[in-house]
Enzyme design. Structure first.
Site, PDB file in Angstrom:
ATOM      1  CG  ASP A 127      39.759  79.392  62.756  1.00 12.88           C
ATOM      2  OD1 ASP A 127      39.894  80.627  62.662  1.00 12.88           O
ATOM      3  OD2 ASP A 127      40.616  78.587  62.383  1.00 12.88           O
ATOM      4  CB  CYS A 177      38.515  78.590  59.331  1.00 20.20           C
ATOM      5  SG  CYS A 177      39.787  77.378  58.978  1.00 20.20           S
ATOM      6  CG  HIS A 185      44.744  76.147  60.523  1.00 20.88           C
ATOM      7  ND1 HIS A 185      44.621  77.145  61.455  1.00 20.88           N
ATOM      8  CD2 HIS A 185      43.485  75.751  60.224  1.00 20.88           C
ATOM      9  CE1 HIS A 185      43.335  77.342  61.707  1.00 20.88           C
ATOM     10  NE2 HIS A 185      42.623  76.513  60.973  1.00 20.88           N
ATOM     11  CG  LEU A 187      51.870  77.581  52.501  1.00 22.86           C
ATOM     12  CD1 LEU A 187      52.241  79.040  52.774  1.00 22.86           C
ATOM     13  CD2 LEU A 187      53.029  76.905  51.778  1.00 22.86           C
ATOM     14  CG  HIS A 207      35.972  76.221  55.359  1.00 21.85           C
ATOM     15  ND1 HIS A 207      36.973  75.780  54.535  1.00 21.85           N
ATOM     16  CD2 HIS A 207      36.505  76.265  56.590  1.00 21.85           C
ATOM     17  CE1 HIS A 207      38.079  75.548  55.246  1.00 21.85           C
ATOM     18  NE2 HIS A 207      37.810  75.842  56.489  1.00 21.85           N
ATOM     19  CG  ASN A 208      34.427  77.680  60.172  1.00 25.27           C
ATOM     20  OD1 ASN A 208      33.905  76.756  59.571  1.00 25.27           O
ATOM     21  ND2 ASN A 208      35.354  77.497  61.097  1.00 25.27           N
ATOM     22  CG  HIS A 251      34.919  72.273  55.264  1.00 24.33           C
ATOM     23  ND1 HIS A 251      34.352  71.088  55.657  1.00 24.33           N
ATOM     24  CD2 HIS A 251      35.714  72.662  56.295  1.00 24.33           C
ATOM     25  CE1 HIS A 251      34.789  70.766  56.861  1.00 24.33           C
ATOM     26  NE2 HIS A 251      35.613  71.698  57.271  1.00 24.33           N
ATOM     27  CB  ALA A 302      39.040  64.886  54.260  1.00 22.80           C
ATOM     28  CE  LYS A 317      48.694  69.052  59.661  1.00 21.22           C
ATOM     29  NZ  LYS A 317      47.533  69.361  58.831  1.00 21.22           N
TER      30      LYS A 317
END
Lengths: 476, 161
Positions: free
Chosen positions: A95, A98, A203, A205, A324-325, A399, A401, A475
């Site tokens: 990803d 991402c 992923h 919102l 973060h990727n 990035h 948990a 979700k």
């Protein structure tokens, strides 16, 4: 992880000494509890990355690290192209780019709480989320190439969002040097109907409420006030990035053999940065970055429309967008010498300190916002980069948990309906199309995000600005 | 009823490791910290490959919810059996993504390091299939293809979701 093979070198820093084929030491950040809870595989993968050609300083793992593919998730490693340094598709992940973006609303949650249900329904119907959900946009070949070259800048030109958004996105919303010709037709085909979609898995919102402020001045500078809500979006480059990862993983396996690079595991497949294979991947990966930035820009526009429809105001201003990727070319001072390095961050966020020229001018004096996603039932955090973070792990922080339980285990332990009810009892509205998906994403399947953030702070990777609590989650 | 009995039998024999056992061909999921390991077993490599594909379907949805009505053909090749497994499953992930389909039946033919497969499925429906998660890619982690002393083939790897 057994700590016996680690040397404690800081309050929340542990070192794996060089041994065998390791070219540099390994460094894992985290307090003792996090380190003990980490999978033994993290140590193995950190050590394996330390064996790759051209690696500089150390192979790092952030406090949220867990078992990944070749590189650990939470891994950071920089390579010098002039010293035979490599680029790895596995070191970026499937990803590509991402990331998380957070939007300020300037609205007190208490003022709109009575409309939570309508807002949840409207967002759920407006932002495509979940497996197989397509967006309203269909890109032809030429539009696809324009998007891959233009990133969020392209999205703004198409009417999604505002030009002022771009300054609040890493690299100004567009990765230079993206060459659509390096992306396969299969990757483009996978993306054709997926612009402006969240995807699935972890992923989301979310609407989150600023629950606690740790640094008043910086929080004010970031537009974060207690009780106000923000919108956070976590997603990436969708099918395009996934297919680029698939395509180049295969190519890099051949390249590693061609260039005589020994691999401790296949997933570390890589190519010299200056080789044709390495250059092609970097060009394609930059297209992946642009795709992710355009995607989050479009979703931002959809979220603004939903707010406008329900609340009659949709002035969501972009606080920041971080990926973060990635693998990025950056300048770093190593032992007093300025060097151009390619920094892989697989599940790690850039965290630039106050005054850094790459931070948006309006935020520069505070340091870069570092956006840490929690779970649908636990806190997320806004951190800021520190001056010393450049001296620790090339200006990187955690990035999220990070999982501490597999999806299988989670599914066996919880039922989605119960997870949803429990969250509802906590005051969190969750919208999802899959109960099993909710069970696999249960908050207790993740590490304690508070501990992760505390460790990042103690290690000097970033500092705490504000804590956010989820109140509404769409979700993926 | 039969499926339930077979599942009980599987739990007895394999200590619950296998989620479903149908005659000699089985699929299962195994642990990975962040993602999911998929494993297919069968009396031949081809059948193990087909079961691994079924395990991939089960990452996305319950295989029993899929009506195997529309046929799609896949052909691919690679330089080793392990890489052929990745190639096959990656092709399946691609077809699922672009066709917006899920598949509930697989037939695989292997000729050396070339694979020809037929798979049957239907359009993905959020109501009918309640899809859990999409598979982003097929990894080389825990990748293996092999035959045990009893002639049972296993094909496995971890998929990124």
């Amino acid at each position: 992880m057994n700590t016996s093979g680690l040397r404690r070198t800081g309050d929340a820093e542990w070192t794996i000494e060089r041994e065998g084929r390791m070219r540099v030491p390994g460094v894992i950040y985290g307090d003792e509890t996090l380190i003990r809870e980490m999978d033994e595989k993290v140590r193995e993968q950190v050590s394996n990355v330390a064996c790759l050609p051209g690696i500089v300083k150390a192979s790092f793992a952030m406090p949220d690290a867990h078992w990944g593919y070749g590189f650990p998730i939470g891994g950071v490693a920089a390579f010098d192209p002039e010293d035979g340094g490599v680029v790895s598709a596995g070191g970026v992940g499937f990803d590509i780019s991402c990331g998380v973006r957070t939007l300020n609303t300037g609205i007190q949650w208490g003022d709109i709480q009575h409309k939570a249900s309508t807002l949840a329904d409207t967002l759920f119907n407006t932002v495509p989320a979940g497996v197989g959900r397509t967006g309203a946009i269909r890109l032809n070949d030429s539009q696809m190439d324009d998007m891959l070259s233009g990133g969020a800048e392209w999205a703004v030109e198409q009417g999604y969002g505002y030009p002022e958004d771009l300054a609040r996105i890493e690299c100004g919303g567009r990765a230079d040097g993206a060459y659509p010709g390096a992306v396969s037709s299969r990757a483009k085909e996978r993306q054709r109907e997926e612009m402006g979609t969240l995807g699935s898995g972890n992923h989301y919102l979310e609407i989150q409420v600023v629950d606690e402020v740790f640094d008043e001045e910086v929080a004010e500078g970031f537009g974060l006030r207690r009780g106000e809500c923000v919108v956070s979006i976590h997603c990436g480059s969708r099918g395009l990035g996934h297919q680029i990862g698939t395509d180049y993983l295969k190519e890099m396996l051949k390249a590693a053999e061609k260039y005589g690079i020994p691999l401790a595991e296949r997933e570390l497949a890589c190519a010299p940065i200056l080789s044709p294979e390495g250059r092609a991947y970097i060009s394609a990966m930059k297209c992946g970055i642009n795709c992710a930035l355009a995607n989050r820009q479009i979703i931002t526009s959809l979220a603004r429309n939903a707010f406008l429809k329900v609340l009659k105001k949709g002035e969501l201003t972009l606080l920041y967008d971080v990926s973060h990727n990635t693998c990025r070319e950056e300048s770093h001072s190593v032992d007093g010498v300025e060097r151009k390095l390619f920094v892989h961050r697989k599940g790690a966020t850039n965290a630039l300190g106050p005054g850094h020229p790459d931070v948006a001018a309006s935020l520069r004096k505070f340091g870069q916002p570092v956006l840490i996603g929690g779970t649908m039932g636990t806190a997320s955090y806004i951190l800021a980069g520190t001056r010393e973070s450049l001296e620790t792990a090339f200006g990187s922080s955690c990035h999220g948990a990070g999982r501490n339980m597999s999806r299988n285990q989670a599914r066996k332990q919880w039922r989605g309906e119960e997870v949803m009810k429990e969250l509802c009892d906590y005051g969190i509205t969750v919208k999802s199309r899959s109960y099993r998906g909710l069970a696999e994403e249960a908050p207790k399947a993740y590490k304690d995000v508070n501990r992760v953030v505390e460790s990042a702070s103690r290690a000097g990777l970033s500092r705490k600005v504000a804590r956010l609590l989820p109140v509404l989650c769409i979700k993926g | 009823m039969i499926k339930a009995r077979l599942a009980e039998l599987s739990a007895d024999i394999y200590g619950g490791k296998l989620e479903l056992r149908e005659e000699r061909e089985v699929w299962s999921h195994f642990e990975h910290g962040a993602d999911i390991g998929i494993r297919g077993e069968g009396p031949s490599a081809a059948e193990a490959f087909a079961e691994a594909a079924m395990a991939l379907t089960a990452v996305v949805t319950e295989p029993g919810s899929v009506t195997a009505s529309n046929k799609v053909q896949i052909n691919c090749s690679a330089s080793s059996m392990e890489l052929l497994l990745v190639e096959w499953l990656s092709a399946l992930v691609y077809e699922m993504a672009v066709r917006k389909m899920v598949f509930g039946r697989y037939e695989v033919c292997l000729s050396g390091l070339s694979l020809s497969a037929s798979m049957w499925g239907e359009a993905l429906s959020s109501g009918k299939h309640q899809p859990v998660v999409e598979v982003k890619g097929v990894t080389y982690t825990a990748l293996g293809v092999g035959e045990d002393d009893n002639g049972i083939w296993t094909a496995q790897c971890v998929v990124d979701v």
